[in-house]
Design a protein around this motif. Structure first.
Motif, mmCIF file in Angstrom:
data_model
loop_
_atom_site.group_PDB
_atom_site.id
_atom_site.type_symbol
_atom_site.label_atom_id
_atom_site.label_comp_id
_atom_site.label_asym_id
_atom_site.label_seq_id
_atom_site.Cartn_x
_atom_site.Cartn_y
_atom_site.Cartn_z
ATOM 1 N N UNK A 1 -7.060 7.946 2.216
ATOM 2 C CA UNK A 1 -5.631 8.210 2.388
ATOM 3 C C UNK A 1 -4.830 7.960 1.112
ATOM 4 N N UNK A 2 -5.473 7.520 0.046
ATOM 5 C CA UNK A 2 -4.782 7.225 -1.215
ATOM 6 C C UNK A 2 -4.783 8.460 -2.112
ATOM 7 N N UNK A 3 -3.618 8.920 -2.476
ATOM 8 C CA UNK A 3 -3.545 9.996 -3.460
ATOM 9 C C UNK A 3 -3.740 9.456 -4.873
ATOM 10 N N UNK A 4 -3.370 8.179 -5.072
ATOM 11 C CA UNK A 4 -3.522 7.536 -6.372
ATOM 12 C C UNK A 4 -4.250 6.212 -6.206
ATOM 13 N N UNK A 5 -5.258 5.986 -7.027
ATOM 14 C CA UNK A 5 -5.916 4.684 -7.095
ATOM 15 C C UNK A 5 -5.442 3.982 -8.352
ATOM 16 N N UNK A 6 -4.894 2.794 -8.193
ATOM 17 C CA UNK A 6 -4.317 2.043 -9.304
ATOM 18 C C UNK A 6 -5.345 1.052 -9.828
ATOM 19 N N UNK A 7 -6.123 1.483 -10.830
ATOM 20 C CA UNK A 7 -7.134 0.619 -11.414
ATOM 21 C C UNK A 7 -8.374 1.401 -11.779
ATOM 22 N N UNK B 1 -5.639 5.842 -11.903
ATOM 23 C CA UNK B 1 -4.860 5.256 -13.004
ATOM 24 C C UNK B 1 -5.711 4.224 -13.747
ATOM 25 N N UNK B 2 -6.814 4.677 -14.258
ATOM 26 C CA UNK B 2 -7.758 3.836 -14.961
ATOM 27 C C UNK B 2 -8.969 4.672 -15.285
ATOM 28 N N UNK B 3 -10.137 4.048 -15.339
ATOM 29 C CA UNK B 3 -11.383 4.741 -15.666
ATOM 30 C C UNK B 3 -12.191 4.994 -14.404
ATOM 31 N N UNK B 4 -13.050 6.005 -14.486
ATOM 32 C CA UNK B 4 -14.064 6.246 -13.462
ATOM 33 C C UNK B 4 -15.408 6.106 -14.145
ATOM 34 N N UNK B 5 -16.192 5.116 -13.718
ATOM 35 C CA UNK B 5 -17.438 4.818 -14.419
ATOM 36 C C UNK B 5 -18.596 4.657 -13.446
ATOM 37 N N UNK B 6 -19.756 5.049 -13.934
ATOM 38 C CA UNK B 6 -21.003 4.769 -13.232
ATOM 39 C C UNK B 6 -22.089 4.591 -14.278
ATOM 40 N N UNK B 7 -22.778 3.480 -14.196
ATOM 41 C CA UNK B 7 -23.784 3.150 -15.206
ATOM 42 C C UNK B 7 -25.080 2.750 -14.505
#
Length: 397
Positions: free
Chosen positions: A41-47, A68-74
């Motif tokens: 339900x979140x249009x924006x993720x803060x972090x 509003x941050x990075x999207x990472x997968x390692x």
């Protein structure tokens, strides 16, 4: 009134919980698909959003339009598909590394990213940026299974690093006009074709192991322009007037080099071991602030406008050309050490290395071309031509 008195604080608390559910600037750690579903339900993720390495199968980010941050997968080697059908913006880095099982990446609405940083995605063949990424601070794509960069439609970029993608056949970034940092292609598919039709200015452009390059609009580079170990037969930069260090080395099939407007090289100018290149013609070249170092099998060297070489001058070839013109320049135009020799059996570059890959051996047979033409990002670091030229780069204050 009593109901309102108690209901309002409850509603405020519920709103606070809802806001917290969409992040508060902290890292949002995703360990399962159900974790992600909690943000639908979140249009924006803060972090920052961090996908845990334990994730498997298809991972879908539903509903979210902005991170509003990075999207990472390692290291999530068991993720096979990563989907974000509504995501339009990633403010910071989009970083994927070690997703060795990833075969599908579908971000149909993504247009804006802080940086793209993809490493070790060997099964990923397409980017799945349907709308096209038009804004990114930098792009680094290394060791993937990509066959093209379709979906990257940038107008400008910082650095653009494309290395060790052995299935990459074409790079066609039609809209790119300016790069404020390094553009580097190395160790990709040996018949890679690069088209940068609108690139006009930039800082550094280095090309290795490609079969064709199109840079018709390039006018000026602040730093190095270099070509190493390519299989291209022809190269033209019809509008290039000025660059930093300029290098053509170990391009075994290059037989036509056209730089008709080149006027200034702010650094060294090196041409060596391009044995099919018979003519060196630079009709408008006036100034080289470093050294000129040409060696090979050419029969013609024509620099009629040359006025100032602040470093040294080394020209050696197995071919038959005249040194007379350059002999007349060595006292006033060339300010460093001077050497010119035609019809020599062993032409050398200024660092003492062989200037030809077919230099005769001691028994009179032609030597087999060296493996120097097969280069990768790992075995050939980016370096200034001043280091290559050694003592010939003598600047006059």
């Amino acid at each position: 009134m009593a109901f309102i008195k108690y209901a309002l604080p409850v509603l405020a608390a519920a709103q606070a919980v809802f806001a917290a559910d969409c992040g508060e600037g902290d890292t949002i750690k995703i360990r399962s698909q159900s974790d992600l579903d909690g943000y639908n339900t979140c249009k924006t993720l803060d972090g920052d959003v961090e996908l845990d390495k334990a994730l498997t199968g298809t991972v879908t980010i539903n509903g979210v339009e902005r991170i509003k941050g990075a999207l990472t997968s390692n290291g999530a080697s068991n993720i096979s598909s990563l989907l974000a059908p509504n995501l339009e913006t990633i403010d910071d880095s989009f970083h994927l590394e070690g997703l060795t099982g990833l075969t599908s990446l579908e971000f149909a609405q993504l247009t804006k990213v802080g940086d793209i940083d993809f490493t070790a995605l060997p099964l990923l063949q397409t980017l799945g940026f349907t709308e096209g990424v038009t804004e990114a601070g930098s792009v680094s794509i290394t060791n993937t299974g990509l066959t093209s960069l379709a979906g990257i439609t940038l107008n400008r970029v910082g650095s653009f690093i494309i290395t060790d993608n052995t299935q990459l056949e074409t790079v066609d970034v039609n809209e790119l006009k300016n790069a404020t940092n390094l553009i580097n292609f190395a160790g990709n598919y040996h018949e890679l074709e690069i088209s940068l039709p609108n690139l006009a200015t930039g800082t550094n452009l280095t090309i290795r192991n490609v079969s064709s390059v199109s840079i018709p609009s390039l006018t000026k580079l602040e730093g190095q322009l270099g070509f190493w170990g390519n299989t291209l037969s022809s190269l033209a930069a019809p509008n290039l007037t000025e660059t930093g260090d300029l290098v053509f080395e170990d391009n075994a099939n290059l037989n036509n080099l056209s730089l008709p407007q080149l006027k200034t090289v702010n650094g060294g100018f090196l041409i060596t071991r391009n044995d099919e290149l018979g003519r060196l013609r630079f009709p408008k070249l006036e100034t080289v602030t470093g050294a000129i170092d040409f060696s090979g099998a050419f029969d013609e060297a024509d620099l009629p406008s040359l006025k100032n070489v602040r470093g040294g001058f080394n020209m050696q070839s197995t071919g038959n050309f005249s040194c007379d013109t350059f002999d007349n320049l060595k006292d006033n135009t060339i300010h460093g050490t001077y050497e010119c020799e035609a019809e020599t059996e062993n032409p050398t570059a200024s660092d003492g290395s062989s200037g030809s890959n077919t230099t005769p051996t001691s028994d009179g047979d032609d030597a087999t071309p060296t493996d120097a033409a097969i280069l990768t990002a790992a075995n050939l670091p980016i370096m200034g031509v001043a280091a290559i030229f050694g003592v010939l780069v003598q600047y006059v204050l």
